[in-house]
Scaffold this motif. Structure first.
Motif, PDB file in Angstrom:
ATOM      1  N   UNK A   1       0.817  -1.204   0.000  1.00  8.34           N
ATOM      2  CA  UNK A   1       0.000   0.000   0.000  1.00  8.34           C
ATOM      3  C   UNK A   1       0.857   1.263   0.000  1.00  8.34           C
ATOM      4  N   UNK A   2       2.026   1.191  -0.640  1.00  3.78           N
ATOM      5  CA  UNK A   2       2.912   2.348  -0.721  1.00  3.78           C
ATOM      6  C   UNK A   2       2.198   3.522  -1.393  1.00  3.78           C
ATOM      7  N   UNK A   3       2.585   4.730  -0.974  1.00  2.00           N
ATOM      8  CA  UNK A   3       1.869   5.917  -1.450  1.00  2.00           C
ATOM      9  C   UNK A   3       1.942   6.084  -2.969  1.00  2.00           C
ATOM     10  N   UNK A   4       3.075   5.749  -3.583  1.00  2.12           N
ATOM     11  CA  UNK A   4       3.195   5.942  -5.031  1.00  2.12           C
ATOM     12  C   UNK A   4       2.203   5.053  -5.788  1.00  2.12           C
ATOM     13  N   UNK A   5       1.796   3.948  -5.171  1.00  3.53           N
ATOM     14  CA  UNK A   5       0.791   3.091  -5.802  1.00  3.53           C
ATOM     15  C   UNK A   5      -0.580   3.765  -5.768  1.00  3.53           C
ATOM     16  N   UNK A   6      -0.868   4.444  -4.655  1.00  7.25           N
ATOM     17  CA  UNK A   6      -2.114   5.193  -4.579  1.00  7.25           C
ATOM     18  C   UNK A   6      -2.117   6.347  -5.571  1.00  7.25           C
ATOM     19  N   UNK A   7      -0.969   6.978  -5.730  1.00  9.29           N
ATOM     20  CA  UNK A   7      -0.886   8.073  -6.700  1.00  9.29           C
ATOM     21  C   UNK A   7      -1.185   7.580  -8.110  1.00  9.29           C
ATOM     22  N   UNK A   8      -0.670   6.405  -8.443  1.00  8.43           N
ATOM     23  CA  UNK A   8      -0.940   5.825  -9.760  1.00  8.43           C
ATOM     24  C   UNK A   8      -2.428   5.533  -9.927  1.00  8.43           C
ATOM     25  N   UNK A   9      -3.046   5.051  -8.871  1.00  7.85           N
ATOM     26  CA  UNK A   9      -4.479   4.762  -8.946  1.00  7.85           C
ATOM     27  C   UNK A   9      -5.284   6.045  -9.139  1.00  7.85           C
ATOM     28  N   UNK A  10      -4.915   7.105  -8.404  1.00 11.57           N
ATOM     29  CA  UNK A  10      -5.651   8.358  -8.539  1.00 11.57           C
ATOM     30  C   UNK A  10      -5.491   8.949  -9.939  1.00 11.57           C
ATOM     31  N   UNK A  11      -4.316   8.754 -10.537  1.00 10.41           N
ATOM     32  CA  UNK A  11      -4.125   9.244 -11.904  1.00 10.41           C
ATOM     33  C   UNK A  11      -5.012   8.490 -12.890  1.00 10.41           C
ATOM     34  N   UNK A  12      -5.227   7.207 -12.611  1.00 13.33           N
ATOM     35  CA  UNK A  12      -6.013   6.369 -13.528  1.00 13.33           C
ATOM     36  C   UNK A  12      -7.429   6.120 -12.999  1.00 13.33           C
TER      37      UNK A  12
ATOM     38  N   UNK B   1      -7.307  -5.882 -14.435  1.00 10.05           N
ATOM     39  CA  UNK B   1      -6.530  -5.500 -15.612  1.00 10.05           C
ATOM     40  C   UNK B   1      -5.523  -4.408 -15.275  1.00 10.05           C
ATOM     41  N   UNK B   2      -5.980  -3.411 -14.530  1.00 10.05           N
ATOM     42  CA  UNK B   2      -5.099  -2.312 -14.158  1.00 10.05           C
ATOM     43  C   UNK B   2      -3.957  -2.816 -13.276  1.00 10.05           C
ATOM     44  N   UNK B   3      -4.279  -3.676 -12.321  1.00 10.13           N
ATOM     45  CA  UNK B   3      -3.260  -4.180 -11.394  1.00 10.13           C
ATOM     46  C   UNK B   3      -2.256  -5.095 -12.087  1.00 10.13           C
ATOM     47  N   UNK B   4      -2.718  -5.874 -13.064  1.00 11.39           N
ATOM     48  CA  UNK B   4      -1.806  -6.794 -13.744  1.00 11.39           C
ATOM     49  C   UNK B   4      -0.738  -6.062 -14.539  1.00 11.39           C
ATOM     50  N   UNK B   5      -1.000  -4.810 -14.892  1.00 14.31           N
ATOM     51  CA  UNK B   5      -0.013  -4.026 -15.653  1.00 14.31           C
ATOM     52  C   UNK B   5       1.078  -3.447 -14.770  1.00 14.31           C
ATOM     53  N   UNK B   6       0.758  -3.206 -13.489  1.00 14.30           N
ATOM     54  CA  UNK B   6       1.738  -2.530 -12.627  1.00 14.30           C
ATOM     55  C   UNK B   6       1.965  -3.231 -11.286  1.00 14.30           C
ATOM     56  N   UNK B   7       1.229  -4.308 -11.022  1.00 15.81           N
ATOM     57  CA  UNK B   7       1.345  -5.087  -9.775  1.00 15.81           C
ATOM     58  C   UNK B   7       0.940  -4.259  -8.559  1.00 15.81           C
ATOM     59  N   UNK B   8       0.061  -3.277  -8.741  1.00 18.76           N
ATOM     60  CA  UNK B   8      -0.406  -2.458  -7.620  1.00 18.76           C
ATOM     61  C   UNK B   8      -1.757  -3.004  -7.134  1.00 18.76           C
ATOM     62  N   UNK B   9      -1.756  -4.242  -6.696  1.00 23.63           N
ATOM     63  CA  UNK B   9      -3.021  -4.885  -6.333  1.00 23.63           C
ATOM     64  C   UNK B   9      -3.635  -4.323  -5.053  1.00 23.63           C
ATOM     65  N   UNK B  10      -2.800  -3.938  -4.107  1.00 22.62           N
ATOM     66  CA  UNK B  10      -3.312  -3.483  -2.819  1.00 22.62           C
ATOM     67  C   UNK B  10      -4.304  -2.338  -2.933  1.00 22.62           C
TER      68      UNK B  10
END
Length: 223
Positions: free
Chosen positions: A5-16, A182-191
């Motif tokens: 649940x690192x912050x940069x993963x949340x940032x990527x989610x908010x962008x997308x 689909x989104x998580x499989x591209x970047x491994x940001x599953x959390x």
């Protein structure tokens, strides 16, 4: 070590965020259409299950038993994979609406049947003696009375239907769960993806679950 649940993963989610918004929209559309189909099927087969005609009861029983005793995933796979071999090509969205709608229609049919059976049979006999047809008596006399009884379990079925739309992720249905996968499989940001998906499902289901409890309490007080 970077946490799930690192912050940069949340940032990527908010962008997308648009990816999840599109999945959320699709889930809502599938839910509304599938629920409409399930209610129609449930009422029709629920009434047939209480009719005086043996054939109607048998048809209703076959539908309910077959659907309830086979997995929803298998039914979705049949619509998606088997129908094309029969020359029937359905869009994935339609597969979702049909699959989830038909599946929950069987459960709603049982709810409706139980609600109708809870109404004293004298009500039907009185209606028939006054010149009502079977369907007319159901429409104007029996079902309005049964609706107060079946409303809480119907609301509960709506909650289950919303959650079961996630099965479309297995056939690339474009729903919320599929978009998250689909989104998580591209970047491994599953959390972050699954946390957001869980919150969005909660946003849809919690109000209905709360309504179910209130209706059950109200029905308990009235009885």
């Amino acid at each position: 070590m970077v946490g799930p649940f690192a912050w940069f993963k949340w940032e990527a989610l908010f962008r997308d965020w648009a990816v999840f918004a599109e999945g959320f929209r699709t889930t809502i559309l599938v839910t509304l259409l599938a629920l409409s189909l399930a209610l129609i099927l449930g009422i029709v087969f629920g009434v047939l299950g209480t009719s005086q005609w043996t054939l109607a009861k048998v048809v209703s029983r076959i539908y309910v038993e077959f659907i309830q005793n086979t997995p929803l995933v298998l039914q979705i796979f049949f619509l998606f994979n088997a129908l094309p071999y029969m020359g029937v090509m359905l869009p994935v969205f339609v597969v979702g609406v049909l699959g989830v709608g038909v599946y929950h229609g069987a459960y709603i049919a049982e709810v409706v049947r139980a609600g109708i059976n809870s109404i004293h049979r004298g009500q039907m006999e009185a209606a028939l003696s006054q010149g009502f047809s079977f369907w007319g008596a159901m429409r104007y006399i029996i079902l309005p009375q049964a609706s107060r009884i079946v409303l809480p379990p119907l609301t509960n079925q709506a909650v289950n239907l919303i959650k079961n739309t996630s099965v479309l992720a297995m056939v690339a249905g474009g729903d919320l769960m599929y978009r998250a996968d689909s989104w998580s499989s591209d970047n491994i940001f599953y959390g972050p993806a699954y946390v957001v998906v869980g919150l969005l499902y909660l946003l849809l289901c919690l109000p209905l679950a709360t309504l179910t409890r209130r209706l059950e309490r109200k029905a308990g007080v009235s009885t």
